[in-house]
Design an enzyme around this catalytic site. Structure first.
Site, PDB file in Angstrom:
ATOM      1  N   GLU A 110     -57.168 -11.064 -73.476  1.00 58.45           N
ATOM      2  CA  GLU A 110     -57.796 -10.169 -72.509  1.00 58.45           C
ATOM      3  C   GLU A 110     -56.955  -9.929 -71.246  1.00 58.45           C
ATOM      4  O   GLU A 110     -56.985  -8.842 -70.688  1.00 58.45           O
ATOM      5  CB  GLU A 110     -59.169 -10.737 -72.093  1.00 58.45           C
ATOM      6  CG  GLU A 110     -60.230 -10.664 -73.176  1.00 58.45           C
ATOM      7  CD  GLU A 110     -60.606  -9.235 -73.540  1.00 58.45           C
ATOM      8  OE1 GLU A 110     -60.630  -8.375 -72.637  1.00 58.45           O
ATOM      9  OE2 GLU A 110     -60.853  -8.973 -74.729  1.00 58.45           O
ATOM     10  N   SER A 482    -119.678 -33.419 -87.661  1.00 54.87           N
ATOM     11  CA  SER A 482    -119.964 -34.851 -87.530  1.00 54.87           C
ATOM     12  C   SER A 482    -118.966 -35.593 -86.659  1.00 54.87           C
ATOM     13  O   SER A 482    -119.231 -36.736 -86.247  1.00 54.87           O
ATOM     14  CB  SER A 482    -120.006 -35.502 -88.922  1.00 54.87           C
ATOM     15  OG  SER A 482    -121.082 -34.990 -89.673  1.00 54.87           O
TER      16      SER A 482
END
Length: 786
Positions: A110, A482
């Protein structure tokens, strides 16, 4: 005779040593003069343009005080990433923690002269300009500083004006920021595809590893991405990514940062890409719950501040909960009638075209973890051949076809028939054989927590978070059945009832409110009445009549008020006798916290999901330190919690949850099954002294789960599978009897409510139950065997 003078022949145009003719020299000199004049005029024009544009160059405060948008991340307590929320995927890494090989690779391709120029590389600009004149192709010369300027401040269109401002901004950036700071910003800000911003995020995205662990070969792939992230995306275009990688390696050799031998070794290294960046399914509901909590406090800023949220959840236990719940749901699904294939695909006759058609079709039917999608290739009454998404061809036969037997018949209803091209679901057994099944319609939830600190250790909110983010562990309000009974028994112990109180299990007829003569005749789940039995035995066998008699004796309003001590919402619990059967509504997390009161000796401890929150730099923002509950949080006496635990221990030893003791072979297990009317909800809530867990299964829109499908058959196996993993290596822990209790004939009592001073019986004035018929006896025996 005088020798005549010889003249040389004119030089050939093809002779390289021949000097150019005067006319050509004149043209070259004239052209050079024009070029120099043009260059001078161009430089003058550029200089004037820069002077005019300079006052309009923006300030770079955003760069000087760079605060990147960092996503909100959610981790388990042992560091596994469960969720990431934000527009950009970025992990900020300071320059001193970026590997040298990554820096070398990026600079080589780059901006090789990054440390030598002043923001603009004039040598590169001149070279690019000459090459553009020669072959008329656009070749850029942007330095890293210019890319930073463009990414922060400028539009993307390619114009002379933008390039001019790009150069001016580069000069300004270089004048105010050091080189390393500029490079650090670039390395963390640049977009590299797949929502990844910065090289650290790209490393995780493409290779599934931290940036510090990448090899030279992997660094070259990453360095090749900034030029064109979409084109060089290795997950999408591996061949183009490969060509770009080789180019980067060559540039690194040319710049002297690696040797040709290192280049060749890197080029030969096989690369393994993560096809897609995916977070684990097992933690999505928990992560989403944490996200909602953080958003409530920080708002939209939570998605850009880089907050890191660490949960109390452990990834090993979370996976165990996920697998246990899914197994329980899939086991239930395999007992249901086959509803037919998910879709049908027209398969081409040519074998060379089939693979592509199958791959295309199954993109609309992705695998659901272990529940694999497949397309049927061949069908017979005894064997089915199908192709998976990865191209693997498998065979299903024998017991693997049991659920779909009716759909394999030639005269089967076309809506459910399995034929060539059918899209079906397959499961692989531990033995390696395949089973043909279907996507489940039933859902479920599971939650586990530390009863002493409230730390949530596992939370699963459903079967498939991709289909629904609804977290049933925290958001599903369902009747507990229950599993609510222990809270009624807890209240009864405070009013003189004892484990040996004899309660008549005989028919009841209760008038309903309204005065219109309507009555309610509650029955036991097995349809039988067993007459007088101890309170302890009533709990173990989950009798319905006993808690109804107790709540009538205590008063429904008083029973409801007692339940509030455990954290239940009064407005969600009816002040009627039906409360004894769990006809109010609770969430799985709420029920787990309530059972935690029994497990920790009587303290109500709020559940905690988030352990700590830190900012992007790791600074602590909030923290929660685990601690044991103190007396200020006590809501019931320790002896009450001990006695209820003793009652529920019998449930796991010899009652409706006896399978727990048989499977886990340890005495420190306590819990209660729960099944609601018409088998719409199945629960099991229980604990070991260090861990409470609740499992729930049911349909999102309540409907029957099926005959004989309830807490003991559906939810209990899920609880057992989880506890088997969670309690591995955990020593047995039995509670010490607290003060205020006495023991009499092997039974524990409140010291003021002994067999001689407590309430001895309840409901004995009612008629004895009728003896069951022979048919009822056989039905009961079959139920017991099942």
């Amino acid at each position: 005779m005088r020798e005549t003078e010889r003249t040389a022949p004119p030089p050939s145009a093809s002779d390289p040593a021949a000097p150019p003719p005067p006319s050509m020299l004149r043209r070259l000199v004239a052209g050079l003069g024009v070029a120099v004049a043009a260059a001078g005029a161009g430089l003058l024009l550029v200089g004037v343009a820069m002077a005019v544009a300079w006052p309009n160059v923006p300030e770079i405060d955003e760069l000087i005080d760079y605060r990147p948008k960092l996503p909100l991340q959610v981790f388990t307590s042992d560091g596994v990433l469960l969720g990431e929320y934000g527009e950009e995927r970025r992990h900020y890494v300071p320059m001193d923690r970026i590997p040298q090989v990554v820096e070398d690779a990026v600079l080589s391709v780059e901006d090789a002269r990054f440390y030598d120029h002043v923001g603009v590389d004039f040598i590169r600009v001149l070279g690019a300009g000459l090459r553009n004149l020669v072959d008329f192709r656009s070749e850029g010369a942007s330095t890293i500083t210019m890319q930073v300027a463009r990414n922060f401040y400028l539009p993307t269109e390619k114009t002379f004006t933008r390039k001019l401002y790009e150069m001016l901004l580069a000069f300004k950036i270089e004048s105010q920021l050091p080189k390393r700071r500029i490079l650090e910003t670039y390395m963390n800000h640049i977009y590299l595809g797949e929502r990844a911003h910065g090289f650290a995020a790209a490393s995780e995205t493409y290779f599934g590893k931290p940036l510090a662990e990448v090899s030279l070969a992997e660094a070259a792939v990453l360095a090749g991405l900034p030029q064109a992230p979409a084109t060089h995306n290795p997950a999408v275009n591996p061949e183009r990514a490969r060509q770009r990688q080789l180019h980067v390696l060559e540039r690194m050799v040319r710049n002297g940062v690696i040797s040709p031998a290192q280049r060749d070794a890197a080029a030969a290294e096989p690369l393994h890409y993560r096809v897609r960046f995916e977070l684990p399914d097992y933690g999505r509901h928990a992560a989403e719950t944490a996200r909602q909590m953080v958003f409530e406090h920080y708002g939209a800023d939570a998605y850009s501040r880089g907050l890191q949220v660490v949960l109390t959840i452990n990834s090993v236990e979370q996976q165990a909960a996920w697998q246990a719940l899914r197994k329980g749901i899939l086991d239930h699904e395999r007992r249901q009638p086959y509803r037919g294939p998910e879709a049908w695909v027209d398969l081409p006759p040519s074998p060379t075209e089939i693979d592509a058609r199958i791959a295309e079709a199954l993109t609309k039917h992705p695998d659901n973890d272990e529940l694999r999608a497949a397309v049927v290739l061949q069908v017979g009454p005894q064997r089915v051949i199908a192709a998976l998404q990865n191209g693997e061809v498998v065979g299903i036969d024998g017991a693997g076809l049991r659920q779909a037997t009716a759909a394999l018949a030639e005269d089967a209803n076309r809506r459910i028939q399995i034929r060539r091209g059918s899209v079906v679901r397959l499961l692989r057994e531990a033995s390696g054989s395949w089973v043909l099944t279907q996507q489940p319609e039933v859902s479920g939830a599971f939650v586990a927590l530390d009863p002493h600190s409230g730390a949530i250790r596992a939370m699963v909110g459903g079967f498939d978070p991709a289909r629904s983010q609804f977290n049933r562990a925290t958001q599903a309000w369902r009747q507990p059945g229950s599993s609510f009974k222990p809270f009624i028994y807890s209240a009864a112990l405070e009013h003189g009832y004892t484990p040996s109180t004899v309660i008549n299990d005989a028919p009841l007829r209760l008038e309903l409110p309204g005065g219109d003569g309507r009555t309610w005749e509650p029955r036991n789940v097995d349809g039988r009445f067993d007459g007088p039995m101890s309170l302890r035995r009533s709990v173990a066998t989950s009798k319905n009549i006993a808690p109804i008699r107790l709540i009538r004796a205590l008063g429904p309003m008083q029973a409801r008020q007692w339940s509030e001590r455990f954290g239940f919402d009064a407005e969600r619990q009816p002040a009627t006798p039906s409360l004894a059967l769990g006809t109010g509504t609770v969430t799985p997390l709420q029920l787990a916290a309530a059972y935690g009161v029994f497990a920790n000796g009587g303290h109500r401890v709020a559940p905690v999901l988030i352990r700590r929150i830190t900012d992007a730099q790791g600074r602590l923002i909030k923290a929660w330190e685990p601690r044991r509950a103190d007396e200020a949080e006590r809501v019931i006496e320790a002896r009450n919690a001990f006695l209820v635990g003793s009652l529920l221990q019998d449930v796991t030893r010899s009652g409706t949850a006896a399978r727990a003791w048989q499977a886990l072979q340890r005495p420190d297990l306590y819990g209660k099954t729960g099944t609601t009317s018409d088998n719409m909800d199945a629960w099991f809530a229980g604990w070991q002294p260090g861990l409470v867990a609740v499992a729930w299964l049911g349909h999102d829109e309540p409907r029957r789960l099926g005959e004989r499908e309830g807490g003991a058959t559906l939810a209990l196996p899920v609880w057992i599978d989880f506890m088997r993993e969670a309690l591995r290596g955990v020593p047995v822990e039995l509670p010490v009897p607290p003060d205020g209790l006495v023991q009499w004939d092997g039974e524990w009592y409140y010291e003021e409510y002994t067999p001689s001073t407590g309430i001895p019986t309840l409901g004995m004035e009612d008629a004895p139950p009728p003896a069951p018929t022979e048919e009822e006896r056989r039905g009961i025996l079959d139920l017991f065997r099942s």
